[in-house]
Design an enzyme around this catalytic site. Structure first.
Site, PDB file in Angstrom:
ATOM      1  N   SER A   1       0.421 -11.063   4.945  1.00  0.00           N
ATOM      2  CA  SER A   1       0.477 -11.929   6.126  1.00  0.00           C
ATOM      3  C   SER A   1       1.934 -12.085   6.557  1.00  0.00           C
ATOM      4  O   SER A   1       2.783 -12.422   5.730  1.00  0.00           O
ATOM      5  CB  SER A   1      -0.110 -13.312   5.815  1.00  0.00           C
ATOM      6  OG  SER A   1      -1.463 -13.209   5.428  1.00  0.00           O
TER       7      SER A   1
ATOM      8  N   ASN B   1       3.950 -14.229   7.597  1.00  0.00           N
ATOM      9  CA  ASN B   1       4.454 -15.602   7.741  1.00  0.00           C
ATOM     10  C   ASN B   1       5.642 -15.848   6.818  1.00  0.00           C
ATOM     11  O   ASN B   1       6.026 -16.975   6.564  1.00  0.00           O
ATOM     12  CB  ASN B   1       3.342 -16.623   7.484  1.00  0.00           C
ATOM     13  CG  ASN B   1       2.637 -16.410   6.155  1.00  0.00           C
ATOM     14  OD1 ASN B   1       3.123 -15.693   5.284  1.00  0.00           O
ATOM     15  ND2 ASN B   1       1.485 -17.034   6.000  1.00  0.00           N
TER      16      ASN B   1
ATOM     17  N   ALA C   1       6.195 -17.006  -4.644  1.00  0.00           N
ATOM     18  CA  ALA C   1       5.644 -17.418  -3.355  1.00  0.00           C
ATOM     19  C   ALA C   1       6.759 -17.507  -2.328  1.00  0.00           C
ATOM     20  O   ALA C   1       7.896 -17.878  -2.645  1.00  0.00           O
ATOM     21  CB  ALA C   1       4.936 -18.767  -3.473  1.00  0.00           C
ATOM     22  N   LYS C   2       6.421 -17.161  -1.088  1.00  0.00           N
ATOM     23  CA  LYS C   2       7.382 -17.260   0.005  1.00  0.00           C
ATOM     24  C   LYS C   2       7.878 -18.692   0.163  1.00  0.00           C
ATOM     25  O   LYS C   2       9.064 -18.939   0.345  1.00  0.00           O
ATOM     26  CB  LYS C   2       6.717 -16.807   1.315  1.00  0.00           C
ATOM     27  CG  LYS C   2       6.145 -15.403   1.293  1.00  0.00           C
ATOM     28  CD  LYS C   2       5.281 -15.166   2.527  1.00  0.00           C
ATOM     29  CE  LYS C   2       4.541 -13.851   2.455  1.00  0.00           C
ATOM     30  NZ  LYS C   2       3.618 -13.655   3.584  1.00  0.00           N
ATOM     31  N   ARG C   3       6.935 -19.646   0.088  1.00  0.00           N
ATOM     32  CA  ARG C   3       7.289 -21.047   0.339  1.00  0.00           C
ATOM     33  C   ARG C   3       8.201 -21.628  -0.733  1.00  0.00           C
ATOM     34  O   ARG C   3       8.777 -22.687  -0.538  1.00  0.00           O
ATOM     35  CB  ARG C   3       6.019 -21.892   0.476  1.00  0.00           C
ATOM     36  CG  ARG C   3       5.197 -22.018  -0.798  1.00  0.00           C
ATOM     37  CD  ARG C   3       3.919 -22.823  -0.559  1.00  0.00           C
ATOM     38  NE  ARG C   3       3.112 -22.993  -1.748  1.00  0.00           N
ATOM     39  CZ  ARG C   3       2.246 -22.122  -2.209  1.00  0.00           C
ATOM     40  NH1 ARG C   3       2.076 -20.978  -1.571  1.00  0.00           N
ATOM     41  NH2 ARG C   3       1.530 -22.370  -3.307  1.00  0.00           N
TER      42      ARG C   3
END
Length: 283
Positions: free
Chosen positions: A9, A11, A237-239
């Protein structure tokens, strides 16, 4: 012919966890003389950044991975999601929900694999309010299909237990389809015969198997591989600021990506990371 896919994704940038997932999917296809496909899951509203898709392809090429067909974008498939949702409505299996996350959290009395289980506040509604999410009536869906099972290449035969999720959202308020609906339809449309993904999505396969039965879709096998986790004990994780592959690619030489992919193949995980067979990801 075996067909796998890598479906990120846009994002946030890809990280080493994505690299490992892509290598697994790519190599399983190559070992079987099959096809490896790439799909961009870009229907997450303003959080989907079109410029990242080109970065993803550059990252994969840097790793020495090649794909066999044109890259598919979910944003080009919205009519198919809408048609599937309308079919489920016609079967009486979807209902609109206007509850907020706060209301669901306050009213829920159980926790499932995705978090608080929806208590059924809006179940039975037949109107079509603007801006509503659409939930699957899980009890009605299971009454229609009966018991279901699926096969994992590593864990073997599994009895599907989608009821643990409660009445899942299939059409989001802020997106044309949920992950559950979109990925199930896309894998079928692309003829994916082996779905490879991280062990953190193992339970979600129960919902996808149910949707395949309801929508008369082919049933693939699954391969839920281990996850790369950081020093904090959680998956990358990206976040949480996992180092971006694009940054590594720009700072390294053109052949360093292939060396990285080969290290991942051998189980040689970069310093500070561990490959875990499964992980419960907590916010």
């Amino acid at each position: 012919m075996l067909r796998t896919r890598f479906a990120p994704s846009p994002n946030g940038p890809l990280h080493l966890g994505h690299a490992y997932a892509a290598v697994v999917a790519h190599d399983l296809a190559r070992a079987a003389g099959g096809a490896f496909l790439v799909r961009i899951e870009d229907i997450d509203g303003a959080r989907s950044l079109p410029a990242l898709a080109a970065e993803f392809l550059a990252d994969l090429a840097w790793l020495g991975l090649t794909w066999d067909e044109a890259v598919v974008h979910q944003s080009a498939r919205l009519p198919r999601y809408a048609a599937a949702a309308e079919h489920l409505r016609a079967l009486g299996l979807l209902y609109p929900c206007t509850c907020t996350r706060t209301e669901v959290l306050a009213a829920s009395r159980a926790t499932g694999p995705d978090g608080p289980v929806y208590p059924g506040t809006c179940r039975g509604r037949t109107d079509r309010p603007a801006g509503a999410a659409w939930r699957l009536d899980m009890a009605a869906a299971l009454a229609r299909t009966g018991p279901l099972s699926w096969d994992d290449a590593l864990a073997g035969r599994q009895l599907a237990r989608p009821e643990r999720f409660g009445d899942v959202v299939l059409v989001r308020k802020d997106a044309p389809a949920s992950y559950h609906l979109a990925v199930t339809l896309d894998d079928a449309a692309q003829g994916i015969s082996l779905v490879t993904r991280g062990a953190d999505l193992f339970a979600a396969t129960d919902v996808h198997r149910l949707l395949q039965a309801l929508l008369d879709l082919p049933v693939p096998r699954w391969h839920h591989h281990g996850l790369l986790i950081g020093a904090d004990g959680r998956k990358l994780a990206k976040r949480r600021g996992a180092p971006a592959l694009a940054d590594l690619r720009r700072a390294a030489g053109p052949t360093d990506g292939l060396a990285l992919a080969n290290s991942l193949r051998k189980g040689q995980i970069p310093a500070g990371l561990t490959l875990a067979p499964s992980l419960e990801d907590t916010p």
